[in-house]
Design an enzyme around this catalytic site. Sequence first.
Site, PDB file in Angstrom:
ATOM      1  N   ALA A 211       0.841  -1.199   0.000  1.00 49.92           N
ATOM      2  CA  ALA A 211       0.000   0.000   0.000  1.00 49.92           C
ATOM      3  C   ALA A 211       0.877   1.250   0.000  1.00 49.92           C
ATOM      4  O   ALA A 211       2.096   1.160  -0.149  1.00 49.92           O
ATOM      5  CB  ALA A 211      -0.903  -0.021   1.222  1.00 49.92           C
ATOM      6  N   ASN A 212       0.272   2.411   0.132  1.00 55.04           N
ATOM      7  CA  ASN A 212       1.049   3.648   0.254  1.00 55.04           C
ATOM      8  C   ASN A 212       0.368   4.557   1.275  1.00 55.04           C
ATOM      9  O   ASN A 212      -0.679   4.214   1.825  1.00 55.04           O
ATOM     10  CB  ASN A 212       1.214   4.316  -1.128  1.00 55.04           C
ATOM     11  CG  ASN A 212      -0.112   4.709  -1.716  1.00 55.04           C
ATOM     12  OD1 ASN A 212      -0.807   5.562  -1.187  1.00 55.04           O
ATOM     13  ND2 ASN A 212      -0.491   4.052  -2.812  1.00 55.04           N
ATOM     14  N   ARG A 213       0.965   5.705   1.507  1.00 60.16           N
ATOM     15  CA  ARG A 213       0.504   6.540   2.624  1.00 60.16           C
ATOM     16  C   ARG A 213      -0.647   7.488   2.289  1.00 60.16           C
ATOM     17  O   ARG A 213      -0.988   8.333   3.098  1.00 60.16           O
ATOM     18  CB  ARG A 213       1.671   7.383   3.137  1.00 60.16           C
ATOM     19  CG  ARG A 213       2.751   6.593   3.807  1.00 60.16           C
ATOM     20  CD  ARG A 213       3.799   7.543   4.356  1.00 60.16           C
ATOM     21  NE  ARG A 213       4.980   6.855   4.805  1.00 60.16           N
ATOM     22  CZ  ARG A 213       5.074   6.227   5.979  1.00 60.16           C
ATOM     23  NH1 ARG A 213       4.059   6.221   6.798  1.00 60.16           N
ATOM     24  NH2 ARG A 213       6.193   5.622   6.314  1.00 60.16           N
ATOM     25  N   SER A 214      -1.218   7.389   1.105  1.00 60.25           N
ATOM     26  CA  SER A 214      -2.291   8.329   0.759  1.00 60.25           C
ATOM     27  C   SER A 214      -3.499   8.158   1.687  1.00 60.25           C
ATOM     28  O   SER A 214      -3.948   7.041   1.942  1.00 60.25           O
ATOM     29  CB  SER A 214      -2.724   8.093  -0.689  1.00 60.25           C
ATOM     30  OG  SER A 214      -3.875   8.857  -0.954  1.00 60.25           O
ATOM     31  N   ALA A 278      -3.186   7.980  -5.356  1.00 58.42           N
ATOM     32  CA  ALA A 278      -1.810   7.483  -5.398  1.00 58.42           C
ATOM     33  C   ALA A 278      -1.903   6.042  -5.887  1.00 58.42           C
ATOM     34  O   ALA A 278      -2.306   5.146  -5.135  1.00 58.42           O
ATOM     35  CB  ALA A 278      -1.196   7.560  -4.016  1.00 58.42           C
TER      36      ALA A 278
END
Length: 405
Positions: A211-214, A278
């Site tokens: 995943a990512n931090r968005s 993102a």
Amino acid sequence: MDVIPILRGKRILLGVSGSIAAYKAAELASLLTQAGAHVDAVLTAAAARFVTPLTFQSLTGRPAHADLWSADAHVPHVGLAEGADLLLVAPATADVLAKLAHGLADDLLTVTALAARCPLLVAPAMDAGMFEHPAVQANLATLRARGAAVIGPAEGRMASGLAGRGRMLEPEEILGHVRRAAGRNGPLAGRRIVVTAGGTQEPIDPVRVVANRSSGKQGFAVAQAALDRGAEVTLVAAPCALSTPVGARRIDVGTAEEMARAVLEASAGADALLMAAAVADFRPARPAARKLKKDAGPPVLELKRTADILSAVAEARAKNGRPACVVGFAAETDDLVPNARRKLQEKCLSLVVANDVTRKHSGFGSDSNRVTLIDAAGAEELPLLSKADVAERILDRVQALLSPA
Ligand code: CTP
């Protein structure tokens, strides 16, 4: 809460009738006032048994009214009705709905409702059995036929202890409907806008993801700003914990591939696409069908490129010219402007919203953002703003691109 541009200086008549949900109308009055609206509360006698005019006066900073016969104003209902932008009745009891539907006028609220020429929004609150009664439904049908908007009620637990459909919508949700009503004929009315938000998740196995931090906050703020200007909004949302702005059509997706499919379909007939999501650039090449167990040792993840959604949109756009306006977002840690400029060209974008995610109070998860808007003409560096204000600035550009002077 920040001032909401679409509500700044708007005069809202808040009719409060006698339901226990009247205590929530106090919260609503506060939200609308914080948003910049001038709220004139008008209580029925029954409402004044649950809450007092002083409650509303204290929250709105304006006189609240309950008495048709008060001596403070010369013909008070005419003064209240004149120049009002919206009449919102929340909570609306079965009794007040009946009076509104039939034109009865025996107290300040109902007399004011007849004198007012602004749009009417009613938020019913009553026991579920009462709400289902044909008499109430017929009254609602009459009001709808006359152009009123009926919002809610919601399903849930009621003060009686019973569950059913009869709860007044929550103040935040009513605020969303008020924004929608206020923006109905806005500058983007009739425009179809697709917004993506959040961070995609790429499965490693059935329980784990890359995943990512968005947080999705900037994309959701863009969707809300477009709704406030009257646009028809499709929000393609990657997993995030935010509630859908009232009026948006939300499509939930998980992976970059799912987002690509949803965006290509939704943007084919749209006027603008704003890709705030993102999107993962890489995904595990072979997600495991069963959960990876730690006894097997640390797995080695082979990653594979995902398809670039904006490039696919650019291809489609080269054929049919839609969407006319495409906005990309660039989250960078180095060389912000040159990198954003490269994206502008490579992905054939109308505008790039670039942010340096290493800066304080800016980017992922934060409620504020510091961005630079880059188009073919140049770069405009904006100061640190709330994400709602950044969204307004982006929408100013989109609006100009869609309707050149
Ligand atoms: N984007 C996309 N499809 C992807 C990845 C990203 O459409 N598979 C979009 C994002 O939604 C964003 C823009 O492309 O609007 C910029 O994304 P970014 O990942 O920063 O750009 P890249 O071109 O991947 O550049 P780099 O990896 O060099 O940062």
